[in-house]
Design an enzyme around this catalytic site. Structure first.
Site, PDB file in Angstrom:
ATOM      1  N   LYS A 103      17.427   6.596  -0.739  1.00 55.05           N
ATOM      2  CA  LYS A 103      16.113   6.312  -0.151  1.00 55.05           C
ATOM      3  C   LYS A 103      16.313   6.040   1.339  1.00 55.05           C
ATOM      4  CE  LYS A 103      11.850   5.622  -1.819  1.00 55.05           C
ATOM      5  NZ  LYS A 103      11.166   6.282  -2.915  1.00 55.05           N
ATOM      6  N   GLY A 120      -5.738   0.909  -8.582  1.00 56.20           N
ATOM      7  CA  GLY A 120      -5.342   1.754  -7.448  1.00 56.20           C
ATOM      8  C   GLY A 120      -5.890   3.165  -7.609  1.00 56.20           C
ATOM      9  N   GLY A 165      -5.766   5.645  -5.381  1.00 57.83           N
ATOM     10  CA  GLY A 165      -5.213   6.432  -4.274  1.00 57.83           C
ATOM     11  C   GLY A 165      -4.873   7.828  -4.776  1.00 57.83           C
ATOM     12  N   VAL A 190      -2.295   9.127  -6.487  1.00 59.34           N
ATOM     13  CA  VAL A 190      -1.888   9.243  -7.890  1.00 59.34           C
ATOM     14  C   VAL A 190      -3.017   8.779  -8.811  1.00 59.34           C
ATOM     15  CG1 VAL A 190      -0.278   8.363  -9.632  1.00 59.34           C
ATOM     16  CG2 VAL A 190       0.575   8.972  -7.374  1.00 59.34           C
TER      17      VAL A 190
HETATM   18  P1  NAD Z   1      -1.690   5.604  -2.257  1.00 54.17           P
HETATM   19  O1  NAD Z   1      -1.400   4.790  -1.057  1.00 54.17           O
HETATM   20  O2  NAD Z   1      -2.355   6.931  -2.104  1.00 54.17           O
HETATM   21  O3  NAD Z   1      -2.625   4.753  -3.269  1.00 54.17           O
HETATM   22  C1  NAD Z   1      -2.450   3.400  -3.525  1.00 54.17           C
HETATM   23  C2  NAD Z   1      -3.841   2.829  -3.730  1.00 54.17           C
HETATM   24  O4  NAD Z   1      -3.716   1.471  -4.163  1.00 54.17           O
HETATM   25  C3  NAD Z   1      -4.673   2.802  -2.444  1.00 54.17           C
HETATM   26  O5  NAD Z   1      -5.938   3.377  -2.696  1.00 54.17           O
HETATM   27  C4  NAD Z   1      -4.787   1.300  -2.112  1.00 54.17           C
HETATM   28  O6  NAD Z   1      -5.988   0.972  -1.466  1.00 54.17           O
HETATM   29  C5  NAD Z   1      -4.705   0.704  -3.509  1.00 54.17           C
HETATM   30  N1  NAD Z   1      -4.317  -0.703  -3.551  1.00 54.17           N
HETATM   31  C6  NAD Z   1      -3.404  -1.362  -2.796  1.00 54.17           C
HETATM   32  N2  NAD Z   1      -3.337  -2.648  -3.147  1.00 54.17           N
HETATM   33  C7  NAD Z   1      -4.218  -2.807  -4.169  1.00 54.17           C
HETATM   34  C8  NAD Z   1      -4.614  -3.909  -4.978  1.00 54.17           C
HETATM   35  N3  NAD Z   1      -4.119  -5.123  -4.790  1.00 54.17           N
HETATM   36  N4  NAD Z   1      -5.537  -3.700  -5.965  1.00 54.17           N
HETATM   37  C9  NAD Z   1      -6.061  -2.477  -6.161  1.00 54.17           C
HETATM   38  N5  NAD Z   1      -5.749  -1.395  -5.406  1.00 54.17           N
HETATM   39  C10 NAD Z   1      -4.837  -1.571  -4.429  1.00 54.17           C
HETATM   40  O7  NAD Z   1      -0.321   5.724  -3.057  1.00 54.17           O
HETATM   41  P2  NAD Z   1       0.028   6.736  -4.224  1.00 54.17           P
HETATM   42  O8  NAD Z   1       0.782   7.886  -3.667  1.00 54.17           O
HETATM   43  O9  NAD Z   1      -1.191   6.967  -5.047  1.00 54.17           O
HETATM   44  O10 NAD Z   1       1.102   5.862  -5.043  1.00 54.17           O
HETATM   45  C11 NAD Z   1       0.659   4.816  -5.900  1.00 54.17           C
HETATM   46  C12 NAD Z   1       1.877   4.126  -6.510  1.00 54.17           C
HETATM   47  O11 NAD Z   1       2.646   5.097  -7.249  1.00 54.17           O
HETATM   48  C13 NAD Z   1       2.842   3.504  -5.503  1.00 54.17           C
HETATM   49  O12 NAD Z   1       3.425   2.358  -6.087  1.00 54.17           O
HETATM   50  C14 NAD Z   1       3.917   4.581  -5.341  1.00 54.17           C
HETATM   51  O13 NAD Z   1       5.154   4.024  -4.937  1.00 54.17           O
HETATM   52  C15 NAD Z   1       3.986   5.103  -6.755  1.00 54.17           C
HETATM   53  N6  NAD Z   1       4.508   6.481  -6.861  1.00 54.17           N
HETATM   54  C16 NAD Z   1       3.868   7.495  -6.229  1.00 54.17           C
HETATM   55  C17 NAD Z   1       4.358   8.786  -6.366  1.00 54.17           C
HETATM   56  C18 NAD Z   1       3.657   9.950  -5.701  1.00 54.17           C
HETATM   57  O14 NAD Z   1       3.930  11.106  -6.066  1.00 54.17           O
HETATM   58  N7  NAD Z   1       2.743   9.708  -4.773  1.00 54.17           N
HETATM   59  C19 NAD Z   1       5.483   9.047  -7.147  1.00 54.17           C
HETATM   60  C20 NAD Z   1       6.112   7.978  -7.811  1.00 54.17           C
HETATM   61  C21 NAD Z   1       5.611   6.689  -7.656  1.00 54.17           C
END
Ligand code: NAD
Length: 354
Positions: free
Chosen positions: A80, A180, A182, A184
């Protein structure tokens, strides 16, 4: 800084620091284990309070990548990178170019990809300086933003969890609470709604809530999502969401979502088991993105990539069954299987060198 003193050191193979006065780049690359192949993992940019906090994060995340790749059956190790800084206003093209050079200096021992705080445009700038960056082909059917395929793996994992817990894989009528909305979370919500589930979402960002509502999800207050009456609680926001406080509030019988490092401490896995909550370990269920990245590296077809992501369901079923038989929590079972996978390869490396 003596990295061996860090609680997350865990015999990392290599940890390299960059401090470039000209571009302002302050970064760390951690390579945990390369027994199975080059260390692959995203590059995160975050306003860490200091270098120690960044070091802890990068060590913890790179170790997690070793376990994730080993369980997904990928010929990849774990690594990482982190950049210290606020991605909203401290990121510059010169800094990202320098990051590309930093990655290149490791000659392929570490291969980078997107993570929180970095995006495909940033990776493209790094890729001008090094071939060791994946996830930059956003014009292809896969190879750009990994979130949709991460969500696809979580969807398969939720089906396997429902089957194990309730004896039904069908999502029709199931209630899923997503924390969340976002990249995913929304992708997952869409798949679940299309499959007939009732989906509830909470997010601190109103824009993302509205986008999820447009897909057919129902909004829930942030403070109510953990205790919401649902079959599945799917954490898709931040880590450490399963902790001493939230465990007592959970009403769902299954925790299965995409966020990394969902358990605040490893003991929470056993606490969930004792309360009868089925936990799909995060590093198993959220491997869709890394599988996509690896298959891109291997020039595999999109069909091959989907087939491998869909195996997340059967891997989880194996973990759930072993956990029930041995009366050991699912997170520990998953770690043990991963360790066998990457240590076994280390043993064969030694015997072939002998
Ligand atoms: P993202 O930033 O697009 O979405 C995260 C969402 O969570 C945002 O909308 C944010 O406003 C919301 N959020 C933050 N704090 C919050 C809270 N306290 N309560 C409710 N919502 C809250 O990120 P993502 O790419 O969707 O990733 C989400 C998670 O999945 C992360 O932990 C990331 O490490 C993990 N992940 C993502 C991927 C990927 O392909 N993007 C792969 C493996 C793991």
């Amino acid at each position: 800084m003596d990295i061996t003193l860090s609680p997350s050191y865990d015999n990392h193979e290599n940890v390299v620091f960059m401090d470039d006065a000209e571009t302002g780049l302050q970064a760390i690359i951690a390579i945990h284990n390369t027994n199975l192949g080059p260390a692959v993992g995203g590059c995160r940019m975050f306003p860490y309070a200091d270098k120690s906090e960044a070091l802890e994060d990068v060590l913890r995340l790179s170790r997690g990548m070793t376990y994730k790749s080993a369980l997904a059956g990928l010929p990849m190790g774990g690594g990482k990178a982190v950049i210290i800084g606020d991605p909203s206003h401290q990121k510059t093209p010169a800094m990202l170019s320098k990051m590309g050079q930093f990655i290149d200096s490791l000659n392929g021992q570490y291969i980078s990809a997107e993570d929180s705080g970095t995006n495909v445009s940033d990776l493209k700038l790094m890729a001008q300086e090094t071939e060791y960056v994946l996830g930059v082909n956003d014009q292809q059917e896969f190879g750009g933003d990994p979130s949709p395929l991460t969500a696809h793996g979580i969807f398969c994992g939720i089906q396997a969890s429902l089957e194990h817990k309730f004896g039904r894989a069908s999502l029709n009528g199931s209630r899923i609470a997503i924390q969340g909305a976002g990249a995913v979370g929304r992708s997952l919500a869409k798949k679940l709604i299309d499959a007939g589930a009732e989906v509830f979402v909470a997010d601190i960002n109103d824009h993302n809530i509205r986008a999820a509502q447009d897909l057919g999800a129902q909004a829930v207050a942030i403070d109510n999502i953990v205790s919401f009456d649902a079959d599945v609680f799917a954490p898709c926001a931040m880590g450490a969401v399963i902790n001493d406080v939230t465990i007592t509030k959970l009403s769902a019988a299954i925790v299965a979502g995409g966020a990394n490092n969902q358990l605040a401490v490893p003991q929470h896995g056993e606490m969930l088991r004792k309360r009868g909550v089925l936990y799909a370990p995060d590093f198993v269920i959220n491997a869709g993105g890394i599988i996509e990245i690896c298959r891109q590296y291997q020039n595999a077809s999109v069909d091959d990539c989907y087939a491998q992501i869909e195996k997340i369901g059967s891997t989880l079923t194996q973990i759930f069954e072993q956990s029930s038989e041995q009366k050991v929590c699912t997170s520990l079972v998953a770690e043990q299987i991963a360790e066998q996978n990457f240590s076994h390869k280390a043993a064969s490396k030694i015997s072939s060198a002998a």
